[in-house]
Design a protein around this motif. Structure first.
Motif, PDB file in Angstrom:
ATOM      1  N   ASP A 108       4.933   0.186   2.193  1.00  0.00           N
ATOM      2  CA  ASP A 108       4.037  -1.015   2.822  1.00  0.00           C
ATOM      3  C   ASP A 108       3.902  -2.002   1.496  1.00  0.00           C
ATOM      4  N   ASP A 109       3.833  -1.597   0.376  1.00  0.00           N
ATOM      5  CA  ASP A 109       3.273  -2.314  -0.796  1.00  0.00           C
ATOM      6  C   ASP A 109       4.146  -1.838  -1.796  1.00  0.00           C
TER       7      ASP A 109
ATOM      8  N   SER B 204       4.509   2.685  -2.398  1.00  0.00           N
ATOM      9  CA  SER B 204       4.629   2.982  -0.966  1.00  0.00           C
ATOM     10  C   SER B 204       5.324   1.865  -0.353  1.00  0.00           C
TER      11      SER B 204
ATOM     12  N   GLY C 142       5.703  -3.498  -4.091  1.00  0.00           N
ATOM     13  CA  GLY C 142       5.981  -4.147  -5.557  1.00  0.00           C
ATOM     14  C   GLY C 142       4.671  -3.355  -6.239  1.00  0.00           C
ATOM     15  N   SER C 143       3.845  -2.620  -6.160  1.00  0.00           N
ATOM     16  CA  SER C 143       2.902  -1.809  -6.837  1.00  0.00           C
ATOM     17  C   SER C 143       3.787  -0.638  -7.498  1.00  0.00           C
TER      18      SER C 143
ATOM     19  N   ASP D 168       0.881   3.329  10.815  1.00  0.00           N
ATOM     20  CA  ASP D 168       0.122   2.945   9.658  1.00  0.00           C
ATOM     21  C   ASP D 168      -0.029   4.156   8.789  1.00  0.00           C
TER      22      ASP D 168
END
Length: 585
Positions: A324-325, A322, A327-328, A577
């Motif tokens: 928003d994150d 995603s 890194g995952s 969001d």
């Protein structure tokens, strides 16, 4: 092939397709292993049987030699008896001398073809001409072995070896010689061979001739009901299992001892497994299946470790990615093969490019949003400037219709100014809070149009609703026109209740929006009421309703005038969001 094709089409997972291919690939090896194992087990069983048969024959080797000597002695005595046929006393002495010198024998005799026993080691004579056994024997005179319990010639149980005598030239049957071995000797010899086996000698008809348990206690052998002449025996014999009444099993062997006349039966003590060839144990037939399962498991684990594990990791990382994150979403594989390492590197570089492009896009979007907000701000300022100019113009116009028309135009311009202010002061340019926008527009109309000191009650009920700017603008203008019209024609009811104006905005779950503007009727509240003279307000209301894609309805009862407009809001926009912006009552 169609069933295989349907099976293949029904299996969509790479994991199970690989499992199916591995099963088919290893299946020939499993089949070869099954065939080879079956051959090994078969050979082992053959060796086991041959070993038992050889051990049984070896255990009865002493009896075989004893019976063969007895047959030889009977043949020799028969020849001597024929030579001494004219001298019965000489024949008797020959028989007696043989028994005395050969301690193993208890009795010897010669019986002529007519059934007369005229020569015996005991000197007794017998007439067997009418004996059915003798009659049956002379029909087929062959060497055989019989048993005799206590008889007139002997007070002990004996094993009798009978040998026929023929004329050497003519082949005529002359008689038969019998030599008897006491059971006390033969049974003892059988019992002294091998302790772990019980032995018995039986005839071709199944009669027990001698037993290691004693001839009078040979019930375990008689219960077998063996008739060798009816069995298709190989030259080596056969083995079989004996099930006793108590449910226990015992290994048995039947071996030819002397041609087709005498057989030895061996009942081996202990369980059957004691004599089995322990190659792989009782689970030998399962060994190929186990080998196939192990080979399949190792191959499947290798594929899972080298291929499927990394595919699952990449798939999970792709699903977890995603903005928003981010890194995952990067694929960090644990010691992968070179090919998967390259795939993971390509995937990670793609994510880097996506993040870079998104950053550029966000920056560009932010710049455009700032420009758009600046445009709305400048438009709002220009509209306010126009409103100020109109206000200055009204000051120079005497009271009357012209001034009220300018006031009406000023109200519309200021409403547009309020809308543009709401657009550039909102948190997002994608949607506008309709309830807040209407609150500002309606409150401004109330302040500008409702006369002071007339006791007019205002009511404002607005549900929270997010609207697209293309709908927010006509809705605000529609509210301004209808509220201004309500203020213009508000009246005090004859019932004595105070004049009232109410504005309601409602929204349901299907995004149906209702705008309701009501005003009381009766005694005029405004000091001077004059219309636009051209019906512009009505035409604007119709135009705004059409722009919203909705419908309008006007109703009037005794003291209430009601305007209602209904339309469907555009699809709810996405909030920052990722959640759908609420549109709740």
């Amino acid at each position: 092939m169609k069933p295989l094709e349907r099976l293949w089409d029904s299996v969509t997972s790479l994991k199970w397709r690989l499992a199916l291919f591995l099963s088919l690939a290893i299946l020939p090896l499993g089949m070869i292993a099954v065939v080879q194992t079956a051959a090994v087990v078969r050979d082992a069983r053959t060796l086991e049987q041959l070993d038992i048969l050889a051990r049984t024959a070896q255990a009865a080797s002493t009896e075989r030699a004893l019976l063969r000597r007895a047959h030889g002695a009977a043949s020799a005595l028969g020849a001597s008896a024929v030579e001494a046929a004219d001298d019965p006393l000489l024949c008797e002495r020959i028989m007696q001398r043989f028994v005395d010198r050969a301690e193993a024998y208890a009795f010897a005799s010669f019986t002529t073809a007519e059934g007369q026993t005229t020569c015996s080691s005991t000197g007794e004579q017998m007439d067997l001409s009418d004996d059915p056994v003798w009659q049956e024997y002379i029909e087929r005179p062959t060497p055989n072995v019989t048993i005799g319990l206590e008889t007139e010639m002997s007070d002990q149980s004996m094993l009798t070896v009978v040998s026929p005598i023929f004329d050497s030239e003519s082949g005529e049957f002359l008689g038969a010689t019998s030599v008897a071995l006491p059971h006390s000797l033969t049974d003892t010899l059988l019992a002294a061979q091998v302790e772990e086996v019980d032995l018995a000698l039986i005839s071709e008809a199944g009669d027990v001739l001698s037993a290691s348990t004693g001839i009078t206690d040979a019930g375990i052998f008689e219960a077998l009901n063996l008739e060798p002449e009816t069995l298709a025996l190989s030259p080596r014999g056969l083995t079989f299992n004996v099930v006793h009444q108590d449910g226990s099993e015992q290994l048995a062997a039947l071996v030819p001892l002397i041609e087709d006349r005498v057989y030895v039966v061996g009942l081996w003590n202990g369980s059957i497994q004691n004599y089995a060839v322990p190659i792989f144990g009782t689970l030998t037939p399962l060994f190929p299946v186990l080998m196939w399962i192990v080979a399949f498991g190792i191959s499947f684990l290798a594929l899972d470790r080298l291929v499927l594990q990394h595919l699952r990791e990449i798939r999970q990382r792709m699903g977890a990615f995603s903005f928003d994150d981010p890194g995952s979403g990067f694929a960090m594989l644990d010691n992968p093969p070179a090919e998967f390492k390259q795939i993971a590197g390509t995937y990670n570089r793609m994510i880097d490019r996506m993040l870079g492009d998104r950053a550029d896009l966000a920056e560009s979007l932010e710049e455009k949003e700032l420009l758009l907000r600046e445009v709305h701000h400048r438009v709002k300022n220009n509209l306010q400037l126009i409103g100020s100019i109109l206000n200055m113009q009204m000051r120079s116009v005497p009271d009357g219709d012209a001034r009220r028309v300018l006031r009406r135009v000023q109200d519309r311009v200021m409403s547009l100014s309020t809308i543009h202010k709401a657009l550039y002061t909102g948190t997002t340019m994608a949607h506008v809070r309709g309830d807040k926008l209407l609150s500002e527009v309606v409150q401004a109309s109330f302040r500008a149009g409702i006369p002071q000191g007339k006791g007019v009650i205002t009511s404002l009920e607005l549900d929270k609703v997010d609207l697209d700017p293309d709908q927010a603008v006509p809705l605000a203008l529609l509210a301004n026109e209808t509220v201004t019209n309500a203020i213009k024609y508000i009246g005090a009811p004859e019932t004595g209740t105070p004049p009232k104006i109410s504005v309601r905005l409602t929204a349901d779950e299907d995004r149906k929006i209702n705008l309701i503007v009501e005003n009381t009727l009766g005694r005029a509240v405004q000091d001077e009421v004059a219309g636009d003279g051209t019906g512009l307000g009505g035409r604007l209301v119709e135009a705004f309703v059409a722009q919203l894609g909705g419908t309008s309805d006007v109703s009037q009862d005794e003291d209430i005038y009601r305007f209602e407009a209904t339309f469907t809001a555009f699809a709810a926009p996405q909030a920052d969001d990722g959640d759908v912006s609420p549109m709740t009552p």
